[in-house]
Write a protein that holds these residues in place. Structure first.
Motif, mmCIF file in Angstrom:
data_model
loop_
_atom_site.group_PDB
_atom_site.id
_atom_site.type_symbol
_atom_site.label_atom_id
_atom_site.label_comp_id
_atom_site.label_asym_id
_atom_site.label_seq_id
_atom_site.Cartn_x
_atom_site.Cartn_y
_atom_site.Cartn_z
ATOM 1 N N UNK A 42 -6.085 -2.965 -3.820
ATOM 2 C CA UNK A 42 -4.848 -3.314 -4.517
ATOM 3 C C UNK A 42 -3.631 -3.019 -3.649
ATOM 4 N N UNK A 43 -2.578 -3.728 -3.927
ATOM 5 C CA UNK A 43 -1.282 -3.500 -3.274
ATOM 6 C C UNK A 43 -1.395 -3.478 -1.753
ATOM 7 N N UNK A 44 -2.127 -4.432 -1.207
ATOM 8 C CA UNK A 44 -2.295 -4.514 0.246
ATOM 9 C C UNK A 44 -1.034 -5.135 0.842
ATOM 10 N N UNK A 45 -0.391 -4.402 1.712
ATOM 11 C CA UNK A 45 0.767 -4.898 2.452
ATOM 12 C C UNK A 45 0.611 -4.431 3.893
ATOM 13 N N UNK A 46 0.815 -5.343 4.823
ATOM 14 C CA UNK A 46 0.648 -4.981 6.231
ATOM 15 C C UNK A 46 1.656 -5.713 7.096
ATOM 16 N N UNK A 47 2.173 -4.985 8.058
ATOM 17 C CA UNK A 47 3.015 -5.547 9.106
ATOM 18 C C UNK A 47 2.389 -5.145 10.435
ATOM 19 N N UNK A 48 1.765 -6.102 11.087
ATOM 20 C CA UNK A 48 1.173 -5.863 12.407
ATOM 21 C C UNK A 48 1.979 -6.709 13.387
#
Length: 128
Positions: A93-99
């Motif tokens: 849940x609530x997966x947020x990523x900045x790569x």
């Protein structure tokens, strides 16, 4: 929606990785449908009808490395990602990523998710 993944991985004496990843906004719900269609077509028994997804991935990234130096450009972004099962609720849940892969660095910032109601965060960088 489209995604293009081209890569080459050598894991022998001289390991190296070259990866080119480009996508439109890819909805996780459509990824679930695609996996189900593939498994059904291959006659592989599955319970994908119990899996749901929401959120999206957006990618435009290139990376080339010999695992000592890195040449990179672009980014991989995940927003509002959720993977759930009808029986067990939200698995991820609530997966947020900045790569970010700019200026020959790989930066992982503001990346987090919940697995079975346990939050985990990832951050760090690798410079070229």
């Amino acid at each position: 929606q489209k995604i293009s993944i081209f890569g080459n991985l050598n894991y022998g004496k001289n390991p190296r990785l070259e990866l080119d990843l480009n996508s439109d906004k890819i909805l996780f719900k459509d990824c679930v449908r695609l996996v189900k269609s593939f498994l059904d077509t291959a006659k592989i028994k599955n319970n994908m009808n119990e899996i749901a997804g929401s959120g999206y991935l957006l990618a435009n990234a290139k990376i080339k490395t010999d695992f000592k130096r890195i040449i990179s450009d672009g980014s991989v972004i995940i927003r509002e990602g959720n993977i759930s099962n009808k029986k067990h609720g939200k698995l991820l849940a609530d997966i947020n990523a900045d790569i970010l892969l700019n200026e020959n660095e790989l930066k992982i910032k503001d990346t987090h998710a919940n697995i079975n109601n346990t939050e985990f965060n990832i951050k760090g960088f690798i410079d070229g």
